[in-house]
Design a protein around this motif. Structure first.
Motif, mmCIF file in Angstrom:
data_model
loop_
_atom_site.group_PDB
_atom_site.id
_atom_site.type_symbol
_atom_site.label_atom_id
_atom_site.label_comp_id
_atom_site.label_asym_id
_atom_site.label_seq_id
_atom_site.Cartn_x
_atom_site.Cartn_y
_atom_site.Cartn_z
ATOM 1 N N PHE A 128 0.689 -1.091 0.416
ATOM 2 C CA PHE A 128 -0.112 0.016 0.211
ATOM 3 C C PHE A 128 0.999 1.296 0.374
ATOM 4 O O PHE A 128 0.289 1.696 -1.133
ATOM 5 N N VAL A 129 1.553 1.301 0.913
ATOM 6 C CA VAL A 129 2.515 2.427 1.177
ATOM 7 C C VAL A 129 3.791 2.377 -0.169
ATOM 8 O O VAL A 129 3.444 3.958 -1.032
ATOM 9 N N VAL A 130 4.114 1.427 -0.812
ATOM 10 C CA VAL A 130 4.949 1.827 -1.879
ATOM 11 C C VAL A 130 4.138 2.101 -3.198
ATOM 12 O O VAL A 130 4.323 2.814 -3.904
ATOM 13 N N LEU A 131 2.406 1.175 -3.930
ATOM 14 C CA LEU A 131 2.040 2.339 -3.939
ATOM 15 C C LEU A 131 1.367 3.864 -4.286
ATOM 16 O O LEU A 131 1.979 4.366 -5.330
ATOM 17 N N VAL A 132 2.079 4.332 -3.133
ATOM 18 C CA VAL A 132 0.883 5.441 -2.572
ATOM 19 C C VAL A 132 2.524 6.189 -3.279
ATOM 20 O O VAL A 132 2.164 6.890 -3.474
ATOM 21 N N GLY A 133 3.313 5.676 -2.470
ATOM 22 C CA GLY A 133 4.594 6.668 -2.103
ATOM 23 C C GLY A 133 4.416 6.799 -3.661
ATOM 24 O O GLY A 133 5.667 7.949 -4.319
ATOM 25 N N VAL A 134 5.128 5.930 -4.497
ATOM 26 C CA VAL A 134 5.446 5.484 -5.815
ATOM 27 C C VAL A 134 5.029 6.561 -6.815
ATOM 28 O O VAL A 134 5.575 7.279 -7.567
ATOM 29 N N THR A 135 3.356 6.473 -6.590
ATOM 30 C CA THR A 135 2.755 6.679 -7.857
ATOM 31 C C THR A 135 2.802 8.666 -7.392
ATOM 32 O O THR A 135 2.274 9.377 -8.242
ATOM 33 N N TYR A 136 2.647 9.167 -6.204
ATOM 34 C CA TYR A 136 2.517 10.389 -6.057
ATOM 35 C C TYR A 136 3.757 11.000 -6.667
ATOM 36 O O TYR A 136 3.959 12.274 -6.871
ATOM 37 N N THR A 144 8.154 10.825 1.513
ATOM 38 C CA THR A 144 9.336 11.622 2.058
ATOM 39 C C THR A 144 9.567 12.475 1.204
ATOM 40 O O THR A 144 9.117 13.518 1.041
ATOM 41 N N LEU A 145 10.094 12.200 0.060
ATOM 42 C CA LEU A 145 10.533 12.700 -1.507
ATOM 43 C C LEU A 145 9.531 14.064 -1.659
ATOM 44 O O LEU A 145 9.699 14.937 -2.253
ATOM 45 N N ALA A 146 8.489 12.946 -2.075
ATOM 46 C CA ALA A 146 7.127 14.023 -2.549
ATOM 47 C C ALA A 146 6.965 14.306 -1.608
ATOM 48 O O ALA A 146 6.457 16.319 -1.463
ATOM 49 N N VAL A 147 6.314 14.914 -0.388
ATOM 50 C CA VAL A 147 6.754 16.159 0.529
ATOM 51 C C VAL A 147 7.107 17.109 0.534
ATOM 52 O O VAL A 147 6.686 18.567 0.234
ATOM 53 N N LEU A 148 8.140 16.497 0.273
ATOM 54 C CA LEU A 148 9.430 17.757 0.464
ATOM 55 C C LEU A 148 9.265 18.975 -0.668
ATOM 56 O O LEU A 148 9.005 20.121 -0.586
ATOM 57 N N ILE A 149 9.457 18.071 -1.576
ATOM 58 C CA ILE A 149 9.020 18.805 -3.347
ATOM 59 C C ILE A 149 8.139 19.572 -2.952
ATOM 60 O O ILE A 149 8.190 20.814 -3.552
ATOM 61 N N SER A 150 6.961 19.356 -2.437
ATOM 62 C CA SER A 150 5.463 19.737 -2.447
ATOM 63 C C SER A 150 5.791 21.118 -1.695
ATOM 64 O O SER A 150 4.621 21.892 -1.848
#
Length: 421
Positions: free
Chosen positions: A57-65, A255-261
């Motif tokens: 679940f976390v991999v799918l959400v994180g990577v697609t995010y 984590t990386l997606a949140v930092l960029i956002s």
């Protein structure tokens, strides 16, 4: 009727309803997990949720995010153009480049889903941009990952060889690696031809109208601005974090997606909505039901039934099919860990070659990971931009079904019947 047989029949009903009605199969599977778990297996809520794939679940959400952000700010366009320049504009070579990259990543120690999570979004963005079949590109990525997956230093290779050592069975690390590599190369070649890879050698885009067929001229479009540079750096960090420091791909990506956002909210605002939520529901629901099957012993029941057959060659064939069918929904390595011990009694008789049998099981249990219910297939489904997701899901399911039907028999015929090992 036994509880195990009931659970299998319910799974068949879930498939039938989902393919004939417009209902998300994951939602159906959650309902089936609840009904079978409570009424048939006597499980409580904790027992039912024990099979929920929280890590996936976390991999799918994180990577697609993260890759939704990359698409929104133009990073994937930049990467596609860079890939074109890398192969001199020859579009037909790109699927093979993706095959080699994912194979190299798994061969040096990357977990197969981690390699697919890194490569698939880029590969499928390229496919969408230049009209290449997403099924072709997704299959090349997954088969590349599995092609390198049994090297002596890989995750799959070390686990399977460790199981053999624990069971006091003779093994051959190089033979195992080469069997998987050759099998996936052959399948990738067939997929490349059948799904239009040869046509891409003659493919011309608007950018290459003045150039020779099969080439794309360099574009001046996407420049490397701040958000794109930061996103590229994030992708590099993701690769290093997963491969070098063995960090979780999903948590790292989020984590990386949140930092960029946080730094560039304008280009990232819509990314959360672009997460493949229907795919997340689909995969998590089906795997939760498979977890109920494992909790109530259905998988072991089926395997032991086959292991008790008195004809070793027939038992070997059926074990290959069980490995393929179950692995299409569950952990490939986990299935091999369960099936190899079941094969020990008839391997001990000396009528079946150990090296050939283990290689056949390994191939059968991993090539099917292109199924949309496996981790790799789910990542491919989630990563594909600008597709009819229901149609793409059906394509992956049909292709996975063909692989399940054909490959175990072929692996058995080539590796087991001659008695290798």
């Amino acid at each position: 009727m036994s509880a195990e047989l009931i659970s299998i029949l319910v799974l068949v009903v879930v498939f039938v309803i989902a393919t004939t009605r417009s209902i998300n199969m994951g939602a159906l599977a959650f309902a089936a997990a609840f009904a079978v778990g409570e009424l048939v297996a006597g499980l409580d809520a904790d027992g039912i949720f024990a099979g929920f794939p929280g890590d996936l679940f976390v991999v799918l959400v994180g990577v697609t995010y993260l890759f939704a952000i990359a698409r929104a700010n133009g990073t994937t366009d930049w990467l596609v153009q860079a890939s074109i320049r890398l192969v001199g504009g020859r579009i037909a070579l790109i699927p093979w480049v993706m095959f080699v990259i994912t194979g190299a990543l798994t061969a040096i120690g990357a977990v197969s889903p981690a390699a697919v999570a890194i490569v698939a979004p880029i590969a499928l963005s390229f496919a969408a941009r230049y009209g290449i079949s997403p099924l072709l590109m997704g299959a090349m990525v997954v088969h590349g990952a599995q092609g390198g997956g049994f090297s002596p230093i890989s995750i799959y290779g070390t686990i399977v060889n460790g199981i053999l050592e624990r069971e006091n069975l003779p093994g051959n690390e190089i033979a195992l690696f080469l069997a998987s590599l050759v099998a996936n190369l052959v399948i990738a070649g067939v997929v490349f031809v059948v799904f239009g890879g040869l046509r891409s050698t003659r493919h011309r885009t608007a950018e290459s109208a003045d150039g020779p067929p099969g080439h794309v001229a360099e574009e001046a479009g996407a420049r490397l601005d701040g958000p794109r540079a930061a996103t590229l750096l994030a992708l590099v960090v993701l690769v290093v974090a997963v491969l070098v420091f063995d960090l979780d791909a999903g948590l790292t990506a989020i984590t990386l997606a949140v930092l960029i956002s946080a730094v560039w909210p304008d280009t990232s605002r819509k990314a959360v909505g672009a997460i493949a939520w229907p795919t997340v529901l689909l995969i998590c629901g089906v795997l939760t039901y498979v977890g109920v099957l494992e909790e109530m012993g259905t998988i072991t029941w089926a395997g032991e039934g086959v292991g008790g057959i008195g004809v070793p060659l027939l038992a070997a064939l059926l074990l290959c099919y069980i490995g393929a069918i179950v692995s299409a929904f569950a952990s490939s390595v986990g299935i091999m860990g369960a099936l190899i011990p079941l094969a020990v009694p008839f391997l001990a008789l000396g009528e079946i070659g150990v090296v050939g049998m283990i290689a056949a099981l390994a191939v059968s249990a991993t090539v099917v990971d292109v199924s949309p219910f496996s981790t790799n297939g789910a990542l491919v489904l989630a990563a594909a931009p600008d597709v009819d997701r229901d149609r793409f899901f059906r394509q992956l399911m049909v292709y996975g079904g063909v692989v399940v039907a054909v490959v175990p028999a072929a692996a058995w015929l080539v590796l087991v019947v001659p008695g290798f090992g």
